[in-house]
Design an enzyme around this catalytic site. Structure first.
Site: not given
Length: 261
Positions: A61, A63, A65-66, A118, A135, A173
């Protein structure tokens, strides 16, 4: 923590940021694909340390941090980047969606599963007894509803829960202990949950990943996959101070409860 996990899966964890895992999948001799590289630096370090070459990147996805490490990795390794058909993600060369397959060299194809909730673009990758779910599903928990709603996320989780029990679940995570504290509020009489909490506590004391989990384990201990259980329904209704007549209503109350915990 960049050490092989204690099983025969062709996967190891690369730690990033505070609690992210970038999963590295062995795709052939000396080659790996990585899932959700939010930061290139730990990936490059792990590759150099292990004398490996990058063969592909998989994104679940949008975001940062990915996705934040895509550009730097592609500059060094000219590899395909698979991910959601979302123009907001810079660097996707191979957009994929529900029903598509991703071929990673010697591995059997990974199936793409659409799991919005999410985020609306969220996908997961499933194959060879492995699930890379970003996530959407966490051990003992699930992702926050940043873009989707409760019915959407409930449906996505139901798709994952329908996979074979032995499927290994690679979440993005290390949230397991925090999730278990909430799960314990919901089902303090759940013996499987108690046993798992003890196992997780021991692993974290030794700074070991709590992942992968399995679908069977999550169905036994994860309240967000147990909305039809009487104890979970009772806890949801106690929090909501109102009846929760459907499993989706129970799930929605649980998600609000967790967000406010």
């Amino acid at each position: 923590m960049n050490k092989p996990l204690p099983h025969q899966d062709p996967v190891f964890a690369i730690s990033a940021f505070k609690d992210n895992y970038i999963w590295a999948i062995e795709t052939g001799p000396g080659k790996v694909a990585v899932v959700d590289p939010g930061d290139a630096a730990p990936v490059l370090s792990a590759l150099a340390e292990r004398q490996l070459t990058l063969s592909a990147i998989l994104i679940t996805h949008h975001h940062n941090d990915h996705t934040g490490g895509i550009r730097a990795l592609v500059e060094k390794f000219a590899v395909p980047v698979f991910g959601p058909a979302n123009k907001a993600i810079d660097g996707i060369s191979h957009p994929v969606s529900e029903g598509d397959q991703v071929q990673l060299q010697r591995l059997s194809p990974l199936q793409v599963i659409s799991v919005p909730g999410h985020t609306l673009d969220h996908i997961a990758y499933h194959g060879q007894g492995m699930l890379f779910c970003g996530d959407t599903l966490f051990s003992a928990g699930c992702g926050r509803l940043f873009e989707g709603d409760a019915p959407t996320m409930y449906h996505s989780l139901a798709k994952l829960a329908a996979l074979k029990d032995e499927t290994r679940v690679y979440c993005a995570h290390e949230y397991t202990q925090a999730n278990l504290r909430f799960a314990w509020k919901i089902e303090p009489a759940n013996q499987a949950l108690k046993t798992y909490m003890e196992d997780v506590a021991e692993r974290r004391q030794h700074n070991l990943p709590t992942l992968p989990s399995t679908i069977a384990k999550e169905k036994a201990i994860n309240p967000f996959l147990r909305a039809q259980e009487i104890a979970v329904k009772d806890a949801a209704e106690a929090y909501a101070k109102a009846p929760c007549p459907t499993a989706v209503d129970v799930f929605a109350a649980l998600r609000r409860f967790k967000d406010e915990s």
